[in-house]
Design a protein around this motif. Sequence first.
Motif, PDB file in Angstrom:
ATOM      1  N   GLU A   1      44.960  50.844  44.441  1.00 18.68           N
ATOM      2  CA  GLU A   1      46.258  50.344  43.993  1.00 18.68           C
ATOM      3  C   GLU A   1      46.103  48.870  43.682  1.00 18.68           C
ATOM      4  N   GLY A   2      46.966  48.366  42.800  1.00 18.25           N
ATOM      5  CA  GLY A   2      46.961  46.949  42.513  1.00 18.25           C
ATOM      6  C   GLY A   2      46.453  46.642  41.129  1.00 18.25           C
ATOM      7  N   LYS A   3      46.351  45.350  40.853  1.00 24.19           N
ATOM      8  CA  LYS A   3      45.927  44.832  39.553  1.00 24.19           C
ATOM      9  C   LYS A   3      44.681  43.984  39.758  1.00 24.19           C
TER      10      LYS A   3
ATOM     11  N   GLU B   1      39.506  41.214  48.502  1.00 27.69           N
ATOM     12  CA  GLU B   1      39.260  39.785  48.300  1.00 27.69           C
ATOM     13  C   GLU B   1      38.645  39.492  46.931  1.00 27.69           C
ATOM     14  N   GLU B   2      37.753  40.363  46.467  1.00 26.55           N
ATOM     15  CA  GLU B   2      37.028  40.090  45.227  1.00 26.55           C
ATOM     16  C   GLU B   2      37.684  40.653  43.979  1.00 26.55           C
ATOM     17  N   THR B   3      38.617  41.632  44.150  1.00 23.71           N
ATOM     18  CA  THR B   3      39.182  42.278  42.965  1.00 23.71           C
ATOM     19  C   THR B   3      40.703  42.318  42.942  1.00 23.71           C
ATOM     20  N   GLY B   4      41.366  42.126  44.077  1.00 26.29           N
ATOM     21  CA  GLY B   4      42.811  42.290  44.148  1.00 26.29           C
ATOM     22  C   GLY B   4      43.236  43.734  44.327  1.00 26.29           C
ATOM     23  N   LEU B   5      42.283  44.674  44.303  1.00 23.29           N
ATOM     24  CA  LEU B   5      42.605  46.093  44.467  1.00 23.29           C
ATOM     25  C   LEU B   5      42.555  46.488  45.942  1.00 23.29           C
ATOM     26  N   THR B   6      43.500  47.316  46.344  1.00 26.65           N
ATOM     27  CA  THR B   6      43.471  47.916  47.683  1.00 26.65           C
ATOM     28  C   THR B   6      42.924  49.327  47.510  1.00 26.65           C
ATOM     29  N   ILE B   7      41.742  49.565  48.067  1.00 30.27           N
ATOM     30  CA  ILE B   7      41.119  50.889  47.926  1.00 30.27           C
ATOM     31  C   ILE B   7      41.455  51.760  49.128  1.00 30.27           C
TER      32      ILE B   7
END
Length: 150
Positions: free
Chosen positions: A93-95, A58-64
């Motif tokens: 993953e992600g941007k 939600e806060e970064t767009g990254l899937t950890i």
Amino acid sequence: MAGIEKVIFMNMCMVYDKEGNVVALDKVGKNYSGTTFPGGHVEPGETFRESVIREIYEETGLTIQNPRLTGIYHWMTGDIKNVGFLYKTSEYEGKLISSEEGKVYWISGEEFLKKPLAPGMEQVWQMMHDEDAQECLQTLTEEGIVSKIQ
């Protein structure tokens, strides 16, 4: 009934890469501001791990993936005990996409520590990097905030 206290569960995750960079969040808010790691509150029905994965997305767009629990950080706000579970991972993953929580960006660990850090982030950084520091209790005293790290 004596001995019962209200508790709020939270999380925070240091997402890092192989070059020593971390994802920083310049938090904007009335109650908590400054440079920090992303994270947030645990929702009803979530495990702590599910919660940190959701909050980072939600806060970064990254899937950890595979966040590793590195410590517990707790403090009192009035009669409420706040308990934060600290995680770290280099699997993502992600941007990066900033959210209403604030701007997110990659920064070197050295530069991160020079930023105007949110309260308690020096202790969080220590627990992320010192295997022997697994718990921090912050207490407000007449002399200021006292940190007990074990």
